[in-house]
Design a protein around this motif. Structure first.
Motif, PDB file in Angstrom:
ATOM      1  N   LYS A 180      -6.633 -11.178 -14.539  1.00  0.00           N
ATOM      2  CA  LYS A 180      -5.601 -10.734 -15.678  1.00  0.00           C
ATOM      3  C   LYS A 180      -4.715  -9.518 -15.302  1.00  0.00           C
ATOM      4  N   ILE A 181      -5.059  -8.971 -14.657  1.00  0.00           N
ATOM      5  CA  ILE A 181      -3.966  -7.435 -13.782  1.00  0.00           C
ATOM      6  C   ILE A 181      -2.501  -8.496 -12.860  1.00  0.00           C
ATOM      7  N   GLY A 182      -2.750  -9.298 -12.819  1.00  0.00           N
ATOM      8  CA  GLY A 182      -2.119 -10.389 -11.590  1.00  0.00           C
ATOM      9  C   GLY A 182      -1.859  -9.591 -10.557  1.00  0.00           C
ATOM     10  N   MET A 183      -3.181  -9.230 -10.132  1.00  0.00           N
ATOM     11  CA  MET A 183      -3.326  -8.374  -8.247  1.00  0.00           C
ATOM     12  C   MET A 183      -3.655  -9.931  -7.830  1.00  0.00           C
ATOM     13  N   ASP A 184      -3.356  -9.998  -6.217  1.00  0.00           N
ATOM     14  CA  ASP A 184      -3.671 -11.101  -5.412  1.00  0.00           C
ATOM     15  C   ASP A 184      -5.257 -10.666  -4.565  1.00  0.00           C
ATOM     16  N   PRO A 185      -6.033 -11.751  -5.147  1.00  0.00           N
ATOM     17  CA  PRO A 185      -7.765 -11.618  -4.800  1.00  0.00           C
ATOM     18  C   PRO A 185      -7.856 -10.552  -3.763  1.00  0.00           C
ATOM     19  N   ILE A 186      -6.913 -11.307  -2.584  1.00  0.00           N
ATOM     20  CA  ILE A 186      -7.683 -10.271  -1.636  1.00  0.00           C
ATOM     21  C   ILE A 186      -7.830  -8.708  -1.465  1.00  0.00           C
TER      22      ILE A 186
END
Lengths: 787, 280, 165
Positions: A392-398
C-alpha cells in the motif's frame, strides 16, 4: 570430549552427531507397532459411518458373527462401560464439548466415526465380516459450513450444547479504533487456510494386550506421549494407573496426529480386555483420512493500520475455524484458535491489537493440534497483512519489517497482547537472511526476468514460535498431560551410562541429543551412553514429544540428571583415590586431576568398586543412579523466533507455481545438534508447503470427504520440493542451563506466509492478491482473470 | 483395505486365458500389470471372483516391427517402451510421453496394453493410439479383430473392447520420416495423471506444418482429436480461431481441483506451446 | 479351486516353496509369513512407495503385486540388500546425513535409490528427485535424501573411474 560445567564449545553439544538409533532403521530393523507379533494375537477392523451425521436406528451383526475367523463383533453399546470423554480445558472460559463415546452408540457425527468392531484371526477376515454388518441410518442435517455454523437458524449438532460454538475468545489490547484513527492507511485482507491432515506414513497403530492373571494391560502404540496414554486409558477403562503399561518403540511419523486419544485405539484395548487376547489395530490409509485429526480450516478477516512512513500501529482480525463434532480428548480442539489470539503479529511493536476467534463444531472429521498449532495461521495473518501494508505504501518488505520488529535490545519484552518474551533476535535473523539469500541480487534478477515475461516472487515471513510449554499449557486447564520431564541417569559397573527418559523419539533425534547432553554433562564418550525411552514401566514420568519440548524441557532434565550423576561419581572417586573432590574432573570416561589431566581412576574401576566391593568404602553409599525432573516456570512458554524466505516463479499462463528455493534463519537458542535442527527446519518447511500449495481436505455439503486417498489428497513428493538453506542465530534461554529452545515448529509456522507473500510479489504487475490457500493453478488463473 | 477373496489363475496360452474369461464372464478380470486393478481390489471397489493373470503369456510382451509399422505387445512394460530403440526411432511421440508417466516402480510394473484397455482419459498411451491411428488388436475365442483407435475409445473407461476380449497388442502404422512430435502435459505433481495434456506432431516444410495431428487428453471422458484444430494449425490460422475450434470441440467436466473452464484454458496454453515447439 | 496356491520363488537368496492365499498382496505375505519387517504397508494403493521391493531385479510396488505372482520370481527386500552389502555406503550416508527421521519410508527410499545407483552413471539432483518421485517422505523434506544419494553416486562413479584406470 571433555567435561563441561556448562554446555559449550568442545563437547558433543553443538556438533552434528549422527543418530545411533537410525542405523536399525536403514537396515529395515525398525519396530513399529505393526511389527510386533504376539502369540494368539487378533486383529480388529472398524465399521465406519458413511454419513456425516445420522441416527443409528439398528445394527444387525448376526451374519458377521458367523463369518469365518471372526471372534467377536461389538457395537457401541458393548463399550458402554467405558467412560465417555470430552476434551474441555478448564482455563478456556466458556469452552464446551459434547461427551464422546468410544464407538458411536445412537448417533454418528462424522463420516468415518466408528460404529462397530470386528475382531478376527486376520485383518482380511475382519474386513470380510464388516461387509456383513447391516446398519440402519437415519440421516440428520449436516453442518459443514464454517460461515453459517453460528447462525441462529444453523442446525445444531449437539442439542445439549444449544449451539455449535466450541470456544470463542476476544482480545482487545490498546484502543484499536483510536490508534487506527492515527494511521494513514487501514489495509484489509481476507485469508483462507485450508483444512488438512497429517498423513503420517505409518497409520495410527495400537496393540492392546490384557493379561487377566496379572490384571494388567500392555499397550503398544504409535504415539508421542506414552504417559498421557497411560493416564487416559487407565481412567477411561476403569483401571488403576499402575495396571497400564504403554510402550512406544518406533513411531512412523506423528506431527501432532499421535498426541490424542482416539476412540478406535481405546476400543482396541477394551476388546483385548473382553477377549483376554492381544488385539491389534492398524489404521489403513482410507480410514486414516477420515479418522486422524484434521487441522487449520480458518476463515480470517484481518486489518492492519499503517502510517505512510511505514510504522505499523495496530492489527485486528476475526478468525472463524471449523473443528470436528467433538473437542478431541484430552487436549481439546481449541488450542489452535487460542494460540492465534495469543501470538498473531506479536513480534511487532504494535500499539493496539484486537482479535476475535470462534471455534465452531462441524460434522467433519475430528480436529486438533497438528504441528505448529495455530502458528501457520497466526504468521499467515500477520505477515500477509504486513506485506499488504508494505504494498500500500510502496515499501520494501524487508524495510517494513526492520522498522517494526521488536528491537533485539528490547528484551525482555511484553507484547501488546500480553505475551512475555524472554529474549529474541528478529533483526539479527533478518540480517542473516538478507545476506544468505543475496536479497538485492534476487530483486535485480526479478526485474530483469519480468522484462522477459517471467514472474518470480520473493516472500518474507518473520515469526515467533511457542516452545517448551510450561504447566500453563495443559495442566492449568485440568488436562493431565505432564509439563515436566523426568530423566534417570545411571552408571553401570562398566562405566557406561544409561539414560532413561520420559520423552521419546519419533525420528527428530531426541535420543541423540539426550545422549550428547549426558555425555558432555558427565564427561564420557558418546558411544558409552545408551538411551531408554518409550516405556512407561521403566522411564521416569514425562510429557513426551510435542510442542517442541523435547530439547528444551527433556534436554534440561537430562542435563540436570547427568550433572547430579557426575557429582556422585566424583564423590566416589574422591573417596577411593583420597583426593579432594574439587581437584577432580571427568574426561573421556576417566576421573582425572583437573589441573594436570593425570588419570586418577577410570569410571569402570569406580563401577567395580561401587557395585562389587562397596565394603571397602566404609560408611559411604555410592548413588550411581539419579533422577531429576525439570519444568519451565519463569515463562509460560519459551518463545523462539526466526524468518523464512521463499523464492518462486509463477507461470502466468498455466497458473502453476514453481518453488525455487527457501532460506530460513532460526533462533532456537543453544543449537544442540545443527544437522538435526536443520532437518527439523526442512521437514517443517515442507509441512508448510503442503497446505499452501497442495493439501486440502475437501468436503462437500453433505460432509463427505472428496479426496480421502493419496492419489487425490496431494502431499508434496520429491519433485515438488526445492532445496532449502538453513542458518542459525543463537540466543539461549536463561531459564535452563543448556539454553535450548524448541526447533520443530518454525518451518511449518512461517512457510505458508512466505509462499503467499512470494506469490503476491510475483503477481504484483498484475494487480492481484491471492490469500485463499491452497494456491491451486486454478486460483492463480482466476486471480489473473484468465479463467 | 484388504482385497475381498478371489481366485487366481495364470493361464499358459492366450487361448486358455480367453476361454477362462469367457467361461467366467463379468465376474473375472484379466490381470496385467495390476497398477490400476490392484488399488481398486484393495479398496474393495471391485470384487471379481477370479483373476486371470496374463503375465505368463510371454508372446504378448515386447516391441517389434511389423511391416512398415510398429507393434507393441499388451504386456510390454512402460519401462520397456521407454528403452525400446524401435520406439525411440519410429514412434517419437511415445518417447516424448515417457517422462510424464508415473514413477520408476510403476513404469516397471504397468503395461502398455493395460493402459489402453483401461482407457483412463488422462493417460498418455490411449492418447498416443488416437494420435497415431493405432489399431487395437483384441482377441476372443472367435479369433482376432482390429479396432481403429478412433473407434475404440467410447467414453470414461469405456472402449470397444467387449467384456471378454483380451487386448493383445497395439499396432502403429509407420510415421513419416521427419515428423516432429511433442507431448506436453500439466500435472499437479510429477508423475500424476494430467489435468490437461496435448500430443502434437507434424512435419515441418519451410514455415508450414503438414500432416498435423493434435490429441488432447485429461480434458474429456476420453482422448480427443480435433480436426478443425489440426487444420487451423496446418493453415496457419490465428490462435484465436484455433481456440474457437477448441471451445467448440471440448467441454471438460469440473473435477475436485479445477473447473472445466480451467482445463479448456490449459489445453489452449499447451497447444500454443506445442505448436511453437513444432515450428522450431 | 482352492483359495490358496503353491508357489516357488527365491526370497532374499533362499528358495521357498509355500502355499499362499490368493488374495494376499506380497507385502502382507512377506510380513506375515516370513516376518520380514522392512517391506512397509503405507497406502495400499500404489502412491506412497513405502512398499517398494525388488522383483527380478526391477522396482515393484509390493502393494500392487499379489503374493502368488512371486511364483518363479526372485524377490529382494531391504533385509537382503543389507545382508549383501550392496548399499552399505548408501545406508551409512543416510545415517551420517540424517536422510531419515521416522524411518517408515526408508526401506522404499533405499531400494528406489539403489535402483538408480545400479545404473552406474552420474545423475543430476533433478534426475535423482525424478527417480524418487513416487516415494513419499513426510519427515525430511527430501533434501537430505537427495544429498545422500548424490554423494554416494559421486563416490561410486569416481571409484569406478579409478578402477577402470
Amino acid at each position: 570430549m571433555n567435561v563441561q560445567s556448562k554446555p559449550g564449545k568442545g563437547g558433543y553439544i553443538g556438533q552434528s552427531m549422527p543418530r545411533p538409533n537410525a542405523v536399525r532403521l536403514v537396515e529395515g530393523r525398525a519396530q513399529y507397532v505393526d511389527d510386533v507379533m504376539l502369540p494368539r494375537m487378533l486383529h480388529v477392523a472398524y465399521l465406519r459411518s458413511p454419513h456425516a451425521h445420522a441416527k443409528i436406528l439398528a445394527i444387525r451383526t448376526d451374519a458377521a458373527k458367523k463369518a469365518p475367523g471372526v471372534v467377536l463383533v461389538a457395537t457401541g453399546k458393548d463399550f458402554a462401560n467405558i467412560e465417555k470423554f470430552a476434551g474441555v480445558l478448564a482455563h478456556f472460559k466458556g469452552m464446551k464439548s459434547a461427551q464422546q463415546s468410544v464407538i458411536a452408540i445412537d448417533r454418528a457425527c462424522w463420516q468415518g466415526e466408528p460404529v462397530a468392531a470386528v475382531v478376527a484371526e486376520s485383518r482380511h477376515l475382519a474386513e470380510d465380516a464388516l461387509e456383513l454388518i447391516e446398519v440402519d441410518y437415519q440421516p440428520l442435517p449436516v453442518m459443514v459450513d464454517i460461515e453459517r455454523g453460528l447462525d441462529a437458524d444453523a442446525s445444531v449438532i449437539h442439542a445439549e450444547l444449544k449451539d455449535n460454538l466450541c470456544f470463542s475468545r476476544d482480545v482487545d489490547a490498546g484502543d484499536f479504533d483510536a490508534v487506527a484513527a492515527r494511521a494513514d492507511h487501514i489495509v484489509e485482507q481476507t485469508f483462507r487456510f485450508p483444512r488438512h491432515t497429517g498423513v503420517c506414513l505409518e497409520g495410527r497403530s495400537v496393540l492392546g494386550n490384557w493379561i487377566s492373571a496379572d490384571k494388567r494391560l500392555t499397550v503398544y502404540i504409535s504415539h508421542q506421549a506414552p504417559n498421557m496414554v497411560q493416564d487416559c486409558f487407565a481412567k477411561l477403562l476403569g483401571l488403576p494407573e499402575s495396571a497400564v503399561r504403554v510402550i512406544c518403540v518406533d513411531v512412523g511419523g506423528s506431527f501432532g496426529i499421535k498426541t490424542h486419544v482416539y476412540g478406535d485405539e481405546l476400543a482396541t484395548c477394551a476388546l483385548s480386555m473382553m477377549l483376554g487376547r492381544p488385539v491389534k489395530f492398524v489404521a489403513d490409509r482410507l480410514e486414516s483420512f477420515v479418522s486422524d485429526i484434521h487441522s487449520r480450516d480458518h476463515l480470517v478477516k484481518g486489518k492492519i493500520a499503517v502510517t505512510k512512513e511505514g510504522k505499523l500501529l495496530a492489527v485486528s482480525f476475526e478468525d472463524r475455524l471449523a473443528v470436528g463434532p467433538y473437542s478431541v480428548y484430552p487436549r481439546g480442539s481449541a488450542v489452535e484458535g487460542n494460540q492465534i489470539c495469543n501470538i498473531t503479529a506479536q513480534w511487532y511493536t504494535l500499539e493496539a491489537y484486537r482479535a476475535r476467534m470462534q471455534t465452531v463444531f462441524t460434522n467433519m472429521a475430528p480436529y486438533s493440534n497438528y504441528r505448529a498449532v495455530g502458528h501457520p495461521v497466526a504468521v499467515g495473518i500477520a505477515e500477509g497483512l504486513v506485506d499488504a501494508a508494505a504494498r500500500k505504501i510502496g515499501m520494501d518488505p524487508i524495510e517494513i519489517r526492520r522498522n517494526n520488529l521488536i528491537p533485539d535490545h528490547a528484551f525482555p519484552f511484553q507484547s501488546v497482547s500480553g505475551m512475555k518474551f524472554e529474549v529474541m533476535s528478529h533483526h539479527r535473523c533478518l540480517d542473516e537472511l538478507v545476506k544468505a539469500m543475496n536479497y538485492e541480487a534476487l530483486r535485480k534478477e526479478q526485474v530483469e526476468l519480468r522484462k522477459k515475461g517471467r514472474y518470480r516472487g520473493i516472500g518474507i515471513a518473520s515469526m515467533i514460535e511457542i516452545t517448551n510449554p510450561s504447566a500453563m499449557f495443559y495442566g492449568i486447564g485440568g488436562v493431565r498431560v505432564s509439563a515436566q520431564d523426568g530423566c534417570t541417569a545411571r552408571m553401570e559397573p562398566s562405566g557406561s551410562i544409561v539414560i532413561l527418559h520420559g520423552c521419546g523419539e519419533q525420528g527428530q533425534g531426541t535420543e541423540t541429543i539426550f545422549a550428547q547432553i549426558a555425555a558432555d554433562a558427565i564427561g564420557v564418550p558418546l558411544e558409552t551412553v545408551r538411551l531408554v525411552t518409550g516405556d512407561t514401566e521403566v522411564t521416569p514420568y514425562g510429557g513426551g514429544t510435542w510442542a517442541s519440548r523435547g530439547a528444551g524441557v527433556g534436554g534440561e532434565a537430562t542435563w540436570q540428571a547427568a550433572r547430579a550423576l557426575r557429582h556422585n561419581i566424583l564423590e566416589l572417586a574422591a573417596l577411593i583415590t583420597q583426593t579432594d573432590i574439587g581437584k577432580l574432573t571427568i574426561v573421556n570416561g576417566s576421573v582425572v586431576d583437573s589441573a594436570s589431566g593425570e588419570e586418577k581412576i577410570t569410571l569402570a574401576e569406580c563401577g567395580r568398586i561401587a557395585y562389587f566391593r562397596p565394603d571397602t568404602l566404609d560408611s559411604y553409599r555410592p548413588e550411581l543412579c539419579v533422577t531429576r525432573h525439570f519444568v519451565p516456570k519463569q515463562f509460560p512458554f519459551c518463545f523462539t523466533n526466526g524468518v523464512i524466505a521463499c523464492h518462486l516463479e509463477v507461470d502466468v499462463n498455466t497458473g502453476f507455481i514453481e518453488l525455487q528455493k527457501f532460506w530460513a534463519v532460526e533462533d532456537c537458542g543453544t543449537v544442540l545438534n545443527p544437522q538435526l535442527v536443520d532437518e527439523q527446519m526442512r521437514g517443517g518447511i515442507v509441512h508448510g508447503i503442503g497446505p499452501t500449495l497442495f493439501e486440502h481436505c475437501i468436503y462437500n455439503e453433505n460432509g463427505q470427504l472428496q479426496n480421502g486417498n493419496m492419489a487425490d489428497y496431494l502431499v508434496p513428493m520429491p519433485c515438488e520440493i526445492p532445496d532449502m538453506v538453513v542458518c542459525h542465530v543463537s540466543t539461549p534461554t536463561k531459564e535452563t542451563e543448556i539454553g535450548a529452545k524448541g526447533a520443530g515448529e518454525a518451518g511449518t509456522a512461517g512457510t505458508p506466509a512466505a509462499i503467499m507473500n512470494a506469490l503476491n510479489d510475483a503477481l504484483l504487475p498484475f494487480n492481484t492478491v491471492l490469500t485463499d490457500m491452497p494456491f491451486t493453478p486454478e486460483k492463480v488463473l482466476k486471480g489473473l482473470g484468465k479463467v | 483395505m484388504k482385497a475381498a477373496p478371489f481366485l487366481y489363475v495364470k493361464p499358459k496360452s492366450i487361448d486358455e486365458a480367453v476361454a477362462l474369461k469367457e467361461r467366467h464372464g463379468a465376474s473375472a478380470r484379466y490381470l496385467a500389470g495390476g497398477q490400476s486393478l490392484m488399488p481398486v481390489l484393495n479398496f474393495r471397489l471391485d470384487r471379481p471372483d477370479l483373476l486371470i493373470d496374463i503375465n505368463g503369456l510371454s508372446e504378448l510382451r515386447g516391441v517389434s516391427n511389423s511391416g512398415s509399422g510398429v507393434k507393441i505387445g499388451a504386456l510390454t512394460r512402460h519401462a520397456e517402451v521407454a528403452k525400446s530403440e524401435i520406439v525411440k526411432s519410429q514412434l517419437a511421440l511415445l518417447s516424448e510421453c515417457i517422462p510424464h508417466i508415473a514413477h520408476p516402480a510403476i513404469r516397471s510394473g504397468g503395461t502398455f496394453g493395460g493402459s489402453v484397455a483401461l482407457a483412463d482419459p488422462a493417460a498418455e498411451w490411449p492418447a498416443c493410439c488416437l494420435a497415431l491411428d493405432a489399431r487395437i488388436v483384441l482377441r476372443s475365442s472367435k479369433g482376432e479383430r482390429r479396432v481403429e483407435a478412433k473407434d475404440y475409445f467410447l467414453g470414461l473407461y469405456d472402449t470397444a473392447r467387449t467384456e471378454n476380449e483380451l487386448l493383445i497388442r497395439v499396432e502403429f502404422p509407420a510415421v513419416a520420416a521427419g515428423t516432429k512430435a511433442v507431448a506436453l502435459e500439466l500435472a499437479r505433481r510429477r508423475g500424476d495423471f494430467a489435468i490437461a495434456g496435448v500430443l502434437a506432431q507434424a512435419k515441418k516444410t519451410g514455415v508450414r506444418l503438414e500432416n498435423v495431428r493434435v490429441v488432447f487428453f485429461g480434458i474429456s471422458d476420453r482422448p480427443v482429436r480435433l480436426s478443425a484444430v489440426e487444420q487451423g494449425i496446418a493453415e496457419g490460422q490465428p490462435m484465436e480461431t484455433i481456440h474457437q475450434a477448441i471451445d467448440a470441440g471440448i467441454n471438460p467436466d469440473d473435477d475436485i481441483y479445477q473447473s472445466g473452464a480451467t482445463k479448456t484454458h490449459l489445453a489452449k496454453v499447451l497447444l500454443g506451446r506445442a505448436v511453437e515447439q513444432l515450428r522450431q | 479351486m482352492s483359495e490358496q496356491m503353491q508357489i516357488s520363488f527365491i526370497l532374499n537368496g533362499e528358495r521357498k516353496q509355500v502355499l499362499v492365499p490368493m488374495r494376499l498382496h506380497i507385502i502382507d505375505f512377506l510380513r506375515e509369513k516370513y516376518e520380514l519387517s522392512s517391506p512397509r504397508v503405507g497406502c495400499e494403493h500404489g502412491v506412497c512407495g513405502a512398499c517398494t521391493i525388488r522383483v527380478d531385479g526391477e522396482l515393484a510396488r509390493g502393494c500392487l503385486m499379489l503374493a502368488v505372482q512371486a511364483d518363479g520370481k526372485t524377490i529382494e527386500t531391504l533385509e537382503h540388500l543389507t545382508q549383501t552389502g550392496e548399499i552399505k555406503d548408501l545406508q551409512e550416508k543416510f545415517v551420517e546425513r540424517n536422510a531419515l527421521q521416522c524411518g517408515y519410508c526408508t526401506s522404499g527410499m533405499l531400494i528406489t535409490a539403489a535402483d538408480l545407483l545400479k545404473q552406474g552413471k552420474p545423475a543430476s539432483r533433478e534426475a535423482i528427485r525424478d527417480h524418487l518421485s513416487g516415494n513419499y517422505c513426510r519427515c525430511t523434506g527430501y533434501e537430505a535424501i537427495v544429498d545422500s544419494i548424490e554423494a554416494v553416486m559421486k563416490k561410486r562413479v569416481e571409484s569406478g573411474k579409478r578402477a577402470a584406470r
